[in-house]
Design a protein around this motif. Structure first.
Motif, short mmCIF file in Angstrom:
data_model
loop_
_atom_site.label_atom_id
_atom_site.label_comp_id
_atom_site.label_asym_id
_atom_site.label_seq_id
_atom_site.Cartn_x
_atom_site.Cartn_y
_atom_site.Cartn_z
N UNK A 163 0.82 -1.20 0.00
CA UNK A 163 0.00 0.00 0.00
C UNK A 163 0.86 1.26 0.00
N UNK A 164 1.93 1.27 0.80
CA UNK A 164 2.82 2.44 0.82
C UNK A 164 3.57 2.58 -0.49
N UNK A 165 3.93 1.46 -1.10
CA UNK A 165 4.65 1.52 -2.37
C UNK A 165 3.76 2.12 -3.45
N UNK A 166 2.47 1.77 -3.43
CA UNK A 166 1.55 2.35 -4.41
C UNK A 166 1.41 3.85 -4.23
N UNK A 167 1.56 4.33 -2.97
CA UNK A 167 1.42 5.76 -2.70
C UNK A 167 2.62 6.57 -3.17
N UNK A 168 3.70 5.91 -3.62
CA UNK A 168 4.87 6.63 -4.12
C UNK A 168 4.78 6.93 -5.61
N UNK A 169 3.66 6.63 -6.22
CA UNK A 169 3.53 6.85 -7.66
C UNK A 169 3.78 8.33 -7.98
N UNK A 170 4.62 8.57 -8.99
CA UNK A 170 4.96 9.93 -9.36
C UNK A 170 6.19 10.48 -8.68
N UNK A 171 6.75 9.74 -7.73
CA UNK A 171 7.94 10.19 -7.01
C UNK A 171 9.19 9.48 -7.55
N UNK A 172 10.32 10.15 -7.43
CA UNK A 172 11.60 9.48 -7.65
C UNK A 172 11.98 8.80 -6.34
#
Length: 575
Positions: A98-107
């Motif tokens: 879930x946290x990994x999905x929330x990093x979408x758009x980040x480097x």
């Protein structure tokens, strides 16, 4: 009065300069305009390198972080706190799904931790959730934290106390791949095996539902009578499987044999006949000799009807061009001999007896899965998808000799594996639930449930019995675009046994859920693998350097400095 004003202004200027010096000397707080941040996760070493000055640091609740680093519940909360965030450096084992999905758009920047486990632990684990009565439980995985170059015993304890062991030798990194199998399961029901790495290493519970075997309906096609098919037909009949055989005895004449309710003699092979079977086992010659209408009906039954076709034995003199024989097997010379080999069944478990096999082997094909191989890795049987069904090929031509040599158990194990790999599952015809992923399931983590069956029978919801109450939990179901499958997402809150849908015999699925804190190294390795893939992805936008974390710059202290310095300069000139 004028003198008092000047004295007050001078004092204010000096105070502004003092405040400016204190502001520039202390670390800047994390403004909402920060574009870079550091996030500490579990497995991180708190004494490691700290972030550059001005880059804000945060830590998840389970992380070991340096003193004073603020805690956050998840990455979504961090992004709400820092809406301008563009780059995130992750320390430790990484982020959950879930946290990994929330990093979408980040480097995302991340380095794999190098600290090895302090004791033998499980880094990888694979085991079936369902086992047919009479089959052996095969467990495989990766052990870590082993003494490099040393030998370690992996023990699998059955519910009745019987122990099966396998010895592994660790590499220089302290890891080793293992495979161990128990004795045949003798009863049906929910059972728990115990897997332990070494004498004082990690132990894991393997929850398995043992069910009655599904006996596929099998049609045997032979271009001429052969002892291989006669032995196979007898074994299938003894197993209680519906089996029929069509044997060519002359150019225009066939002989039919049927048992256990299989269809009797038919005039020709068409779609209706193939629909009455789950698998067809044939020689290359029998497939090559099919009339065009029968070959087309067989190809359609595989691609559209989900039928399985398994071709066994040596290559035929003339091969069919129907697409049903994707493996090109070269013909062997007449004087080709036999060799002894300890066969390995997927996922790599070696059978106890060495059996006689020929010199033929299969080439590797895209999307093909190896079912049987020898110790050298030569492929003896494989299967690949074809539309809704599957095509299989085996070059083991004389398995009937194994029975004569007293190796009937090996004969049965190999043929069960071959038919299970290629046959149309009976559960698909009636509709059934299973899991989309074979990995272990942990309490608190979402799991994707999958339903397969006729489109008209897709349920609107599925009931999950958790054991905590009698009513269970209702979970909504979403159908796929083609109507062949449906899915539901369930998040178990407790460990132990769960039942998905109806009882297993009626299309349900039994699921063992691990405690949230179990198999810590396994869960950490899963996060590491996901982080390695995520860190390699391209960022949506370039992030700024450490100076960007300060926001738009200290414009207010600079303005006060100019005013204060200007006033003092003016006072000096006036004085």
């Amino acid at each position: 009065m004028k003198g008092y004003v000047q004295i007050a202004a001078t004092g204010a200027a000096l105070a502004a300069l003092l405040w400016l010096g204190w502001t520039l000397a202390r670390p800047m707080p994390a403004p909402a305009t920060a574009t870079a941040a550091v996030l500490w996760t579990s497995g991180a070493v708190a004494e490691g390198r700290r972030a550059a000055d001005g880059v804000p640091e945060f830590a998840l609740a389970t992380a070991e972080a340096p003193p004073g680093v603020p805690r956050i519940p998840d990455v979504a909360g961090l992004r709400r706190r820092l809406p301008q965030l563009r780059r995130l450096e992750v320390k430790g084992d990484g982020l959950a799904e879930a946290d990994l999905a929330a990093t979408r758009g980040l480097e995302v920047r991340w380095q794999r931790p190098e600290s090895p486990p302090a004791r033998p632990v499980l880094r990888g684990l694979g085991a079936p959730r369902t086992l047919a009565r009479g089959d052996r439980l095969a467990v495989h995985g990766v052990a870590a934290g082993l003494p490099p170059g040393g030998s370690t015993a992996v023990a699998l304890t059955a519910p009745d106390g019987a122990v099966a062991t396998a010895t592994v030798t660790a590499g220089a990194d302290g890891t080793a791949v293992f495979a161990v199998q128990s004795a045949a399961a003798a009863a049906t029901g929910r059972f728990e095996w115990t897997l332990r790495i070494g004498a004082d290493g990690e132990a894991a519970t393997i929850g398995v539902a043992v069910v009655e075997r599904e006996r596929p309906r099998v049609l045997l096609l032979q271009a001429s009578p052969a002892p291989e098919f006669a032995r196979l037909q007898q074994w299938l009949a003894d197993e209680g499987a519906p089996v029929a055989a069509r044997i060519r005895v002359s150019a225009e004449r066939f002989r039919f044999v049927a048992a256990n309710g299989a269809p009797a003699e038919v005039a020709a092979l068409d779609a209706a006949v193939f629909a009455a079977f789950d698998a067809v086992v044939s020689t290359e010659a029998a497939v090559a000799e099919l009339p065009p209408a029968e070959a087309a009906a067989l190809a359609g039954a595989v691609a559209q009807g989900g039928l399985g076709l398994l071709v066994v034995g040596e290559a035929a003199a003339a091969r069919a061009e129907s697409g049903l024989l994707p493996w090109a097997v070269p013909a062997l010379p007449a004087d080709a001999g036999m060799r002894l080999a300890r066969l390995r069944l997927a996922p790599g478990l070696a059978l106890g007896d060495a059996v006689a096999v020929g010199e033929s082997e299969l080439p590797e094909l895209p999307n093909a899965r190896t079912v049987v191989a020898d110790p050298q890795g030569r492929i003896l049987a494989a299967v690949r998808p074809r539309g809704a069904g599957r095509l299989g090929r085996s070059v083991m031509a004389d398995t009937w000799r194994w029975v004569l040599a007293g190796q009937g158990e090996t004969h049965a194990l190999v043929w069960r594996e071959l038919l299970a790999a290629v046959a149309r599952p009976a559960a698909v015809a009636r509709g059934s639930w299973d899991l989309a992923d074979a990995a272990p399931v942990f309490a608190g983590e979402a799991v994707r449930l999958r339903w397969r069956g006729p489109a008209a029978e897709i349920p609107r919801a599925v009931n999950v019995e958790t054991g905590a109450d009698s009513d269970g939990v209702k979970v909504g179901v979403t159908a796929s675009a083609d109507g062949r499958e449906a899915a539901a997402v369930f998040r178990p809150e407790r460990a132990g046994w769960h039942r998905i849908g109806a009882p297993v015999a009626d299309g349900g699925c039994d699921l063992y859920v691990y405690p949230a804190e179990a198999l810590a190294e396994f869960r950490a390795e899963r996060r590491r693998e996901a982080m390695a893939a995520r860190a390699g992805e391209a960022a949506g936008a370039a992030a700024g350097g450490p100076e960007d974390a300060r926001g738009n710059g200290p414009w207010l202290p600079a303005a006060l400095f100019l005013l204060a310095a200007g006033w003092l300069w003016f006072r000096e000139r006036k004085g």
